[in-house]
Scaffold this motif. Structure first.
Motif, PDB file in Angstrom:
ATOM      1  N   THR A 291     -12.902  45.335 -68.499  1.00 39.45           N
ATOM      2  CA  THR A 291     -13.981  44.091 -68.201  1.00 39.45           C
ATOM      3  C   THR A 291     -15.262  45.047 -67.614  1.00 39.45           C
ATOM      4  O   THR A 291     -16.270  44.002 -67.414  1.00 39.45           O
ATOM      5  CB  THR A 291     -13.463  43.197 -67.226  1.00 39.45           C
ATOM      6  OG1 THR A 291     -13.118  44.033 -65.732  1.00 39.45           O
ATOM      7  CG2 THR A 291     -12.107  42.495 -67.498  1.00 39.45           C
ATOM      8  N   MET A 292     -15.623  46.135 -67.733  1.00 35.74           N
ATOM      9  CA  MET A 292     -16.654  46.688 -67.220  1.00 35.74           C
ATOM     10  C   MET A 292     -17.763  46.974 -68.195  1.00 35.74           C
ATOM     11  O   MET A 292     -18.847  47.556 -67.880  1.00 35.74           O
ATOM     12  CB  MET A 292     -16.331  47.868 -66.195  1.00 35.74           C
ATOM     13  CG  MET A 292     -15.699  47.595 -64.935  1.00 35.74           C
ATOM     14  SD  MET A 292     -15.499  48.748 -63.932  1.00 35.74           S
ATOM     15  CE  MET A 292     -14.376  49.820 -64.616  1.00 35.74           C
ATOM     16  N   GLY A 293     -17.405  46.871 -69.599  1.00 35.28           N
ATOM     17  CA  GLY A 293     -18.419  47.447 -70.575  1.00 35.28           C
ATOM     18  C   GLY A 293     -18.543  48.850 -70.803  1.00 35.28           C
ATOM     19  O   GLY A 293     -17.612  49.631 -70.223  1.00 35.28           O
TER      20      GLY A 293
ATOM     21  N   ALA B  18      -4.399  50.993 -59.836  1.00 38.01           N
ATOM     22  CA  ALA B  18      -5.502  49.898 -60.393  1.00 38.01           C
ATOM     23  C   ALA B  18      -4.653  49.214 -61.701  1.00 38.01           C
ATOM     24  O   ALA B  18      -3.964  50.124 -62.545  1.00 38.01           O
ATOM     25  CB  ALA B  18      -6.713  50.546 -60.750  1.00 38.01           C
ATOM     26  N   ASP B  19      -4.859  47.811 -61.935  1.00 34.76           N
ATOM     27  CA  ASP B  19      -4.458  47.251 -63.342  1.00 34.76           C
ATOM     28  C   ASP B  19      -5.429  47.827 -64.138  1.00 34.76           C
ATOM     29  O   ASP B  19      -6.845  47.136 -64.256  1.00 34.76           O
ATOM     30  CB  ASP B  19      -4.555  45.666 -62.981  1.00 34.76           C
ATOM     31  CG  ASP B  19      -3.950  45.147 -63.928  1.00 34.76           C
ATOM     32  OD1 ASP B  19      -4.212  45.704 -65.268  1.00 34.76           O
ATOM     33  OD2 ASP B  19      -3.538  43.744 -64.008  1.00 34.76           O
ATOM     34  N   LEU B  20      -5.211  48.870 -64.838  1.00 35.56           N
ATOM     35  CA  LEU B  20      -6.285  49.323 -65.750  1.00 35.56           C
ATOM     36  C   LEU B  20      -7.092  48.314 -66.731  1.00 35.56           C
ATOM     37  O   LEU B  20      -7.984  48.396 -66.782  1.00 35.56           O
ATOM     38  CB  LEU B  20      -5.681  50.479 -66.353  1.00 35.56           C
ATOM     39  CG  LEU B  20      -5.009  51.788 -65.489  1.00 35.56           C
ATOM     40  CD1 LEU B  20      -4.768  52.989 -66.335  1.00 35.56           C
ATOM     41  CD2 LEU B  20      -6.500  52.328 -64.638  1.00 35.56           C
ATOM     42  N   PRO B  21      -6.130  47.474 -67.526  1.00 34.49           N
ATOM     43  CA  PRO B  21      -6.818  46.581 -68.339  1.00 34.49           C
ATOM     44  C   PRO B  21      -7.704  45.726 -67.813  1.00 34.49           C
ATOM     45  O   PRO B  21      -8.829  45.705 -67.953  1.00 34.49           O
ATOM     46  CB  PRO B  21      -5.663  46.064 -69.105  1.00 34.49           C
ATOM     47  CG  PRO B  21      -4.419  47.010 -68.842  1.00 34.49           C
ATOM     48  CD  PRO B  21      -4.628  47.500 -67.683  1.00 34.49           C
ATOM     49  N   ASP B  22      -7.476  45.212 -66.393  1.00 35.37           N
ATOM     50  CA  ASP B  22      -8.161  44.402 -65.619  1.00 35.37           C
ATOM     51  C   ASP B  22      -9.377  45.027 -65.243  1.00 35.37           C
ATOM     52  O   ASP B  22     -10.482  44.572 -65.598  1.00 35.37           O
ATOM     53  CB  ASP B  22      -7.483  43.511 -64.798  1.00 35.37           C
ATOM     54  CG  ASP B  22      -8.362  42.543 -63.995  1.00 35.37           C
ATOM     55  OD1 ASP B  22      -8.392  41.386 -64.659  1.00 35.37           O
ATOM     56  OD2 ASP B  22      -8.992  42.885 -62.844  1.00 35.37           O
ATOM     57  N   VAL B  23      -9.298  45.944 -64.709  1.00 34.19           N
ATOM     58  CA  VAL B  23     -10.316  46.737 -63.794  1.00 34.19           C
ATOM     59  C   VAL B  23     -11.206  47.611 -64.735  1.00 34.19           C
ATOM     60  O   VAL B  23     -12.481  47.236 -64.729  1.00 34.19           O
ATOM     61  CB  VAL B  23      -9.852  47.910 -62.984  1.00 34.19           C
ATOM     62  CG1 VAL B  23     -10.857  48.644 -62.326  1.00 34.19           C
ATOM     63  CG2 VAL B  23      -8.923  47.181 -61.685  1.00 34.19           C
TER      64      VAL B  23
ATOM     65  N   ASN C 290      -9.128  43.134 -60.374  1.00 34.70           N
ATOM     66  CA  ASN C 290     -10.353  42.789 -59.769  1.00 34.70           C
ATOM     67  C   ASN C 290     -10.253  41.907 -58.768  1.00 34.70           C
ATOM     68  O   ASN C 290     -10.875  41.858 -57.510  1.00 34.70           O
ATOM     69  CB  ASN C 290     -11.534  42.548 -60.802  1.00 34.70           C
ATOM     70  CG  ASN C 290     -12.090  43.659 -61.465  1.00 34.70           C
ATOM     71  OD1 ASN C 290     -12.141  44.520 -61.108  1.00 34.70           O
ATOM     72  ND2 ASN C 290     -11.842  43.534 -63.033  1.00 34.70           N
ATOM     73  N   ALA C 291      -9.634  40.872 -58.945  1.00 31.27           N
ATOM     74  CA  ALA C 291      -9.413  39.490 -57.759  1.00 31.27           C
ATOM     75  C   ALA C 291      -8.819  39.999 -56.718  1.00 31.27           C
ATOM     76  O   ALA C 291      -9.049  39.944 -55.653  1.00 31.27           O
ATOM     77  CB  ALA C 291      -8.629  38.690 -58.639  1.00 31.27           C
ATOM     78  N   LEU C 292      -7.560  40.885 -56.766  1.00 29.71           N
ATOM     79  CA  LEU C 292      -7.012  41.166 -55.598  1.00 29.71           C
ATOM     80  C   LEU C 292      -8.058  42.265 -54.633  1.00 29.71           C
ATOM     81  O   LEU C 292      -7.985  42.541 -53.478  1.00 29.71           O
ATOM     82  CB  LEU C 292      -5.859  42.044 -56.088  1.00 29.71           C
ATOM     83  CG  LEU C 292      -4.531  41.077 -56.369  1.00 29.71           C
ATOM     84  CD1 LEU C 292      -3.400  42.032 -56.963  1.00 29.71           C
ATOM     85  CD2 LEU C 292      -4.333  40.133 -55.340  1.00 29.71           C
TER      86      LEU C 292
END
Length: 253
Positions: free
Chosen positions: A72-74, A64-69, A29-31
């Motif tokens: 974290t979205m619910g 995509a970094d799947l755990p991060d993307v 997400n940050a990237l």
């Protein structure tokens, strides 16, 4: 520390690069946020004539970094959709909206979102061993980020369908043979810089108009592209360089 690099290579050439080597340049997400900011800065850069998109450390982008993307979205579908469209997808699809030509230099993996980002460029140059992968279906995930139209645009309907159903992958050589890639090079970055230098030598308005005409031909059909290029050719015919060439040729008759 992971980040998005934006370098000035001179002569109006800009190099945009993902630097997250530990994860083969996967986008979290940050990237994605930082990438969107860098693309916006390119859109506002009046001196930029051409952009090269690449990745550091021998990888283009492992997706995509799947755990991060996704982690974290619910679980609200509307929230997930909004986050994907506004944050993740737009970060790399913004490349398609740039007025100047964009070249992707692909080495190593270009997977999922990385595949989309490579194809968001106007020209793709890859190493023969590059890895273009649309592996969404293998993990039970529908493709996203423009993957469907980008693959149909470059491969055609049936080949795109087959690749997506299989969750398949193509080497750079296979991608070139099927028309997904414009050129192969052992060093894609060097080849991209060579094309970028040629592009940067053009009148910036000419380069932008060439991009617009190709986009119209691809998305809006023959008549729209013909109407635009008729205007664009008429415009260039009034420029001093063309006028001098015509005058010189006329004297030879």
């Amino acid at each position: 520390m992971p980040g998005i690099l934006l370098r000035d290579a001179g002569d109006g050439i800009r190099i945009l690069s993902i630097d997250n080597a530990a994860k083969k340049n996967a986008l979290d997400n940050a990237l994605c946020g930082e990438l969107a900011e860098k693309v916006s800065s390119l859109a506002a850069d009046k001196d930029a004539r051409v952009v090269i998109v690449t990745g550091e450390g021998g990888a283009f982008c492992a997706g995509a970094d799947l755990p991060d993307v996704f982690g974290t979205m619910g679980d609200d579908i509307n929230d997930i959709r909004d986050h994907l469209g506004d944050v993740v997808y737009q970060s790399f699809l913004g490349l398609r909206e740039l007025k100047m030509p964009v070249i992707s230099a692909v080495e190593g993996p270009a997977v999922g979102a990385g595949l989309n980002m490579a194809l968001a460029a106007d020209v793709v140059i890859a190493s023969p061993s590059a890895d273009f992968a649309a592996t969404f279906s293998r993990i039970g995930l529908h493709q996203g980020g423009g993957c469907t139209p980008l693959l149909v645009e470059t491969l055609g309907r049936q080949r795109a369908m087959k690749l997506l159903l299989e969750g398949g992958r193509l080497t750079g050589q296979q991608a070139y043979d099927l028309g997904l890639v414009a050129a192969l090079a052992d060093d894609p970055m060097d080849a991209a810089l060579e094309l970028a230098k040629t592009t940067a030598d053009l009148d910036p308005r000419l380069a932008r108009n060439i991009k617009t005409a190709v986009k119209l031909a691809s998305e809006s059909g023959f008549d729209a592209a013909l109407q635009f290029e008729t205007w664009a050719q008429a415009y260039t015919a009034t420029q001093p360089g063309i006028q001098k060439m015509i005058a010189k040729l006329s004297k030879k008759k």
